[in-house]
Scaffold this motif. Structure first.
Motif, mmCIF file in Angstrom:
data_model
loop_
_atom_site.group_PDB
_atom_site.id
_atom_site.type_symbol
_atom_site.label_atom_id
_atom_site.label_comp_id
_atom_site.label_asym_id
_atom_site.label_seq_id
_atom_site.Cartn_x
_atom_site.Cartn_y
_atom_site.Cartn_z
ATOM 1 N N ALA A 1 0.823 -1.219 0.000
ATOM 2 C CA ALA A 1 0.000 0.000 0.000
ATOM 3 C C ALA A 1 0.856 1.267 0.000
ATOM 4 N N GLN A 2 2.132 1.133 0.419
ATOM 5 C CA GLN A 2 3.019 2.311 0.469
ATOM 6 C C GLN A 2 3.868 2.457 -0.788
ATOM 7 N N ALA A 3 3.701 1.557 -1.757
ATOM 8 C CA ALA A 3 4.629 1.513 -2.900
ATOM 9 C C ALA A 3 4.410 2.675 -3.866
ATOM 10 N N ALA B 1 12.692 5.983 -7.527
ATOM 11 C CA ALA B 1 11.510 6.047 -6.660
ATOM 12 C C ALA B 1 11.906 5.661 -5.244
ATOM 13 N N ALA B 2 11.182 6.181 -4.295
ATOM 14 C CA ALA B 2 11.526 5.903 -2.904
ATOM 15 C C ALA B 2 11.179 4.465 -2.529
ATOM 16 N N ARG B 3 9.990 4.047 -2.898
ATOM 17 C CA ARG B 3 9.525 2.746 -2.408
ATOM 18 C C ARG B 3 9.116 1.856 -3.579
ATOM 19 N N VAL B 4 9.948 0.861 -3.820
ATOM 20 C CA VAL B 4 9.690 -0.070 -4.918
ATOM 21 C C VAL B 4 9.300 -1.406 -4.314
ATOM 22 N N VAL B 5 8.258 -2.003 -4.878
ATOM 23 C CA VAL B 5 7.869 -3.350 -4.467
ATOM 24 C C VAL B 5 8.094 -4.304 -5.626
#
Ligand code: SAH
Length: 263
Positions: A29-31, A81-85
């Motif tokens: 959910a934070q990606a 990007a900061a948050r990669v999933v």
């Protein structure tokens, strides 16, 4: 200089979206960017609707994104990007090429974490009410790929030692004939129980019972579907009485038996 992000490898589980872990769902959910596999449930998109979703799936012999390309994409997105999933089917640590992706990110100095998922073998065991380990005769389990066909110069299956009381074969869908030969060559008796489960964890899961000698006949029932083949102790029914909730399995098993009988 680029900002460098963090990559979370998340196991999506084997099927329906609600088989992801709570931790995996929270990180998803934070990606900002999600690189996802072919076998993950599209419904998972609802957990991260604002993220950029990139399909990097691979399925058996079909067209696939080369591993080197996936590694490069992961590094590139993590640098931007900061948050990669990185969303993978099942458990990222089981036949997930995880080591290569972790290495590529380590080489680029990018921090990672891995969130485990439910692997297909566990989902198949749950769906068929057949525990992978059993007291007494089922003390060990091995997870194997059916893709590495080991053949002799004459083209016969080369002997591969049995690894465990229960052996689970992944990527077996198009390999069932070769697998039957391999089981015989590695000393499994012809009447060893074998259970084939496709799309475990989904509403349209199918399961069928065979033996080491007849497993090739599962090909028709499970054609085109991701399947695991469980051989040995963990493949045998664990309960004698059929609970009401097992009716779909029973129907599929009957279909498998019909195929075994040549109908
Ligand atoms: N990391 C995954 C496995 C990836 S390899 C996991 O832990 O489950 C892909 C193989 O997994 C498929 O060829 C099939 O053998 C198996 N598989 C994946 N999803 C499945 C499912 N829902 N039901 C049965 N087998 C599945």
């Amino acid at each position: 200089m680029n900002k460098t992000g963090h990559v979370a490898f998340i196991g999506a589980g084997p099927g329906a979206a609600d088989l992801i872990t709570v931790r995996g769902a929270r990180l998803l959910a934070q990606a900002d960017v999600v690189l996802f596999d072919a076998l993950t449930d599209p419904a998972l998109r609802q957990l991260a609707p604002a993220a950029r979703w990139l399909h990097v799936g691979k399925r058996g012999f079909e067209n696939s994104t080369a591993q080197a390309t996936i590694n490069a994409l992961l590094v590139r997105h993590a640098q931007r990007a900061a948050r990669v999933v990185r969303l993978k089917g099942g458990d990222p640590s089981v036949f997930g090429r995880l080591e290569e992706e972790l290495q590529a990110l380590a080489d680029a100095g990018i921090a990672c974490e891995v969130v485990p998922g439910i692997t297909a073998a566990s989902a198949a065991a749950a769906a068929t009410l057949r525990p992978l380990t059993r007291r007494g005769g089922g003390r060990s389990v091995s997870l194997n790929t059916a893709m590495t066909a080991v053949t002799t110069q004459a083209g016969d299956a080369a002997p591969v030692a049995r690894h465990a009381d229960t052996e689970v074969f992944y990527m077996a869908g198009k390999q069932l004939l070769a697998l039957a030969r391999r089981l015989a060559a590695s000393g499994w008796p012809a009447d060893t129980p074998v259970c084939v489960v496709s799309r475990a964890g989904w509403g349209d899961m199918l399961a069928s019972d065979h033996t080491a000698a007849t497993v090739a006949q599962a090909a028709v029932l499970h054609a085109g579907r991701p399947a695991v083949v469980t051989v040995g102790a963990g493949a045998a029914p664990a309960v004698l009485q059929r609970p009401a909730s097992c009716e779909p399995l029973q129907a599929a098993t009957e279909a498998g038996r019909a195929i075994d009988r040549g109908f």
